[in-house]
Design a protein around this motif. Sequence first.
Motif, PDB file in Angstrom:
ATOM      1  N   ARG A 117       0.854  -1.186   0.000  1.00 26.63           N
ATOM      2  CA  ARG A 117       0.000   0.000   0.000  1.00 26.63           C
ATOM      3  C   ARG A 117       0.890   1.236   0.000  1.00 26.63           C
ATOM      4  O   ARG A 117       1.983   1.225   0.547  1.00 26.63           O
ATOM      5  N   PHE A 118       0.387   2.321  -0.603  1.00 29.07           N
ATOM      6  CA  PHE A 118       1.111   3.584  -0.593  1.00 29.07           C
ATOM      7  C   PHE A 118       0.080   4.699  -0.629  1.00 29.07           C
ATOM      8  O   PHE A 118      -0.823   4.683  -1.459  1.00 29.07           O
ATOM      9  N   GLU A 119       0.184   5.654   0.298  1.00 25.04           N
ATOM     10  CA  GLU A 119      -0.763   6.762   0.345  1.00 25.04           C
ATOM     11  C   GLU A 119      -0.015   8.073   0.524  1.00 25.04           C
ATOM     12  O   GLU A 119       1.107   8.108   1.033  1.00 25.04           O
ATOM     13  N   LEU A 120      -0.673   9.172   0.139  1.00 21.38           N
ATOM     14  CA  LEU A 120      -0.088  10.501   0.208  1.00 21.38           C
ATOM     15  C   LEU A 120      -0.784  11.349   1.253  1.00 21.38           C
ATOM     16  O   LEU A 120      -1.979  11.175   1.525  1.00 21.38           O
ATOM     17  N   SER A 121      -0.051  12.310   1.803  1.00 24.62           N
ATOM     18  CA  SER A 121      -0.682  13.321   2.653  1.00 24.62           C
ATOM     19  C   SER A 121      -1.454  14.295   1.767  1.00 24.62           C
ATOM     20  O   SER A 121      -1.268  14.327   0.547  1.00 24.62           O
ATOM     21  N   ASP A 122      -2.332  15.098   2.373  1.00 22.67           N
ATOM     22  CA  ASP A 122      -3.177  16.010   1.606  1.00 22.67           C
ATOM     23  C   ASP A 122      -2.368  16.968   0.746  1.00 22.67           C
ATOM     24  O   ASP A 122      -2.768  17.318  -0.364  1.00 22.67           O
ATOM     25  N   ASP A 123      -1.234  17.416   1.265  1.00 23.31           N
ATOM     26  CA  ASP A 123      -0.417  18.374   0.514  1.00 23.31           C
ATOM     27  C   ASP A 123       0.608  17.692  -0.383  1.00 23.31           C
ATOM     28  O   ASP A 123       1.433  18.361  -1.015  1.00 23.31           O
ATOM     29  N   SER A 124       0.558  16.362  -0.461  1.00 19.00           N
ATOM     30  CA  SER A 124       1.462  15.578  -1.308  1.00 19.00           C
ATOM     31  C   SER A 124       2.931  15.752  -0.946  1.00 19.00           C
ATOM     32  O   SER A 124       3.806  15.523  -1.774  1.00 19.00           O
ATOM     33  N   LYS A 125       3.229  16.153   0.287  1.00 17.84           N
ATOM     34  CA  LYS A 125       4.622  16.291   0.708  1.00 17.84           C
ATOM     35  C   LYS A 125       5.166  15.013   1.332  1.00 17.84           C
ATOM     36  O   LYS A 125       6.371  14.773   1.306  1.00 17.84           O
ATOM     37  N   LEU A 126       4.285  14.189   1.890  1.00 21.71           N
ATOM     38  CA  LEU A 126       4.691  12.955   2.548  1.00 21.71           C
ATOM     39  C   LEU A 126       3.993  11.765   1.908  1.00 21.71           C
ATOM     40  O   LEU A 126       2.871  11.867   1.417  1.00 21.71           O
ATOM     41  N   GLY A 127       4.685  10.627   1.915  1.00 27.84           N
ATOM     42  CA  GLY A 127       4.088   9.382   1.475  1.00 27.84           C
ATOM     43  C   GLY A 127       4.335   8.317   2.526  1.00 27.84           C
ATOM     44  O   GLY A 127       5.352   8.350   3.226  1.00 27.84           O
ATOM     45  N   VAL A 128       3.411   7.377   2.676  1.00 30.81           N
ATOM     46  CA  VAL A 128       3.589   6.281   3.620  1.00 30.81           C
ATOM     47  C   VAL A 128       3.376   4.972   2.880  1.00 30.81           C
ATOM     48  O   VAL A 128       2.440   4.822   2.102  1.00 30.81           O
ATOM     49  N   ALA A 129       4.302   4.034   3.081  1.00 35.13           N
ATOM     50  CA  ALA A 129       4.250   2.735   2.413  1.00 35.13           C
ATOM     51  C   ALA A 129       4.178   1.638   3.462  1.00 35.13           C
ATOM     52  O   ALA A 129       4.758   1.758   4.548  1.00 35.13           O
TER      53      ALA A 129
ATOM     54  N   THR B 287       4.406  -2.822   3.886  1.00 33.50           N
ATOM     55  CA  THR B 287       4.800  -4.068   3.250  1.00 33.50           C
ATOM     56  C   THR B 287       3.969  -5.216   3.825  1.00 33.50           C
ATOM     57  O   THR B 287       3.258  -5.060   4.819  1.00 33.50           O
ATOM     58  N   GLY B 288       4.081  -6.367   3.182  1.00 34.99           N
ATOM     59  CA  GLY B 288       3.300  -7.513   3.598  1.00 34.99           C
ATOM     60  C   GLY B 288       3.621  -8.011   4.988  1.00 34.99           C
ATOM     61  O   GLY B 288       2.788  -8.646   5.643  1.00 34.99           O
ATOM     62  N   ASP B 289       4.849  -7.737   5.478  1.00 37.06           N
ATOM     63  CA  ASP B 289       5.222  -8.214   6.819  1.00 37.06           C
ATOM     64  C   ASP B 289       4.972  -7.175   7.907  1.00 37.06           C
ATOM     65  O   ASP B 289       5.407  -7.334   9.043  1.00 37.06           O
ATOM     66  N   GLY B 290       4.263  -6.070   7.569  1.00 37.68           N
ATOM     67  CA  GLY B 290       3.867  -5.108   8.586  1.00 37.68           C
ATOM     68  C   GLY B 290       4.776  -3.915   8.751  1.00 37.68           C
ATOM     69  O   GLY B 290       4.550  -3.090   9.644  1.00 37.68           O
ATOM     70  N   ALA B 291       5.820  -3.771   7.924  1.00 33.01           N
ATOM     71  CA  ALA B 291       6.692  -2.602   8.023  1.00 33.01           C
ATOM     72  C   ALA B 291       6.000  -1.379   7.433  1.00 33.01           C
ATOM     73  O   ALA B 291       5.312  -1.464   6.419  1.00 33.01           O
ATOM     74  N   LEU B 292       6.190  -0.221   8.087  1.00 33.33           N
ATOM     75  CA  LEU B 292       5.652   1.052   7.617  1.00 33.33           C
ATOM     76  C   LEU B 292       6.792   2.050   7.504  1.00 33.33           C
ATOM     77  O   LEU B 292       7.634   2.137   8.398  1.00 33.33           O
ATOM     78  N   LYS B 293       6.808   2.811   6.407  1.00 37.62           N
ATOM     79  CA  LYS B 293       7.832   3.834   6.234  1.00 37.62           C
ATOM     80  C   LYS B 293       7.173   5.107   5.704  1.00 37.62           C
ATOM     81  O   LYS B 293       6.441   5.072   4.721  1.00 37.62           O
ATOM     82  N   VAL B 294       7.442   6.223   6.395  1.00 34.31           N
ATOM     83  CA  VAL B 294       6.970   7.534   5.962  1.00 34.31           C
ATOM     84  C   VAL B 294       8.148   8.280   5.354  1.00 34.31           C
ATOM     85  O   VAL B 294       9.211   8.376   5.981  1.00 34.31           O
ATOM     86  N   VAL B 295       7.988   8.800   4.141  1.00 35.82           N
ATOM     87  CA  VAL B 295       9.079   9.488   3.448  1.00 35.82           C
ATOM     88  C   VAL B 295       8.654  10.880   3.030  1.00 35.82           C
ATOM     89  O   VAL B 295       7.483  11.132   2.743  1.00 35.82           O
ATOM     90  N   GLU B 296       9.639  11.786   3.014  1.00 35.67           N
ATOM     91  CA  GLU B 296       9.458  13.133   2.482  1.00 35.67           C
ATOM     92  C   GLU B 296       9.707  13.055   0.982  1.00 35.67           C
ATOM     93  O   GLU B 296      10.815  12.726   0.539  1.00 35.67           O
ATOM     94  N   LEU B 297       8.697  13.333   0.168  1.00 37.75           N
ATOM     95  CA  LEU B 297       8.776  13.025  -1.259  1.00 37.75           C
ATOM     96  C   LEU B 297       9.785  13.893  -2.008  1.00 37.75           C
ATOM     97  O   LEU B 297      10.384  13.443  -2.980  1.00 37.75           O
ATOM     98  N   ALA B 298       9.986  15.120  -1.575  1.00 37.34           N
ATOM     99  CA  ALA B 298      10.916  16.002  -2.286  1.00 37.34           C
ATOM    100  C   ALA B 298      12.356  15.553  -2.128  1.00 37.34           C
ATOM    101  O   ALA B 298      13.184  15.747  -3.017  1.00 37.34           O
ATOM    102  N   THR B 299      12.683  14.925  -0.994  1.00 32.69           N
ATOM    103  CA  THR B 299      14.073  14.567  -0.697  1.00 32.69           C
ATOM    104  C   THR B 299      14.306  13.064  -0.564  1.00 32.69           C
ATOM    105  O   THR B 299      15.449  12.629  -0.469  1.00 32.69           O
TER     106      THR B 299
END
Length: 222
Positions: free
Chosen positions: A173-185, A187-199
């Motif tokens: 799964r992958f979703e964006l914040s309202d302002d499209s500055k952050l994304g969260v992914a 994985t199948g084993d339960g890992a979550l990662k939030v990234v700053e999309l510009a950098t």
Amino acid sequence: VAVFSDDGTRLLASSKSGAIAVWRADNGQTLLRLPGDPQSSRHARFLPGGREIALLYQDGRVEVLEARSGKRLRSSQVPASFALGRDPAHPTLAVYRKAGEPGPYGQVMVYDLQKLEPVRTIQRPCTVALSPISADSKNYYCIASGGETGVFAYPLNADAAPRLLLQGMDVQRFELSDDSKLGVASTGDGALKVVELATNKTVLGVRDPAGGVPKLAFSHGG
């Protein structure tokens, strides 16, 4: 499902049976009513301006109608596997080619629903989420699968090379914040990662020990 036109003047509703209605949002006047078709389910959405609607059928037919009269203006046929875009400013459709369908297996074509023509071809097997990944709504993201996993940002209106956002993650799964500055992914084993999309900077990394995250969402404001 009920949605407003982008200018807020009209309301479109479609039922599970495929029945579709369009009303004026200010006084409830019915502008269009189409009966359901038990032989072929369909989706409907407004095109920009609210004067036209696009009908997408289970068998891959796409029809553009006048929202007030129901007059058919143009039509096309796409492979039957598709995903509808979520950005009302850019009416888009991702078409997936599966085994047995015409064209290369795994190829994804992104269609402009207003013009009924392809605007981008993605050769890698992936799931395209047609949600804007930048403020100007010109980039969309692709969750890649197979030998090359990760999340890529694709310019929709050009053949420019995609930008890698996340690499090496088996992203479910992958979703964006309202302002499209952050994304969260996730994985199948339960890992979550939030990234700053510009950098591509990782802001947060956590793991759900129960594994598997079926739904992701940011709060308003991120």
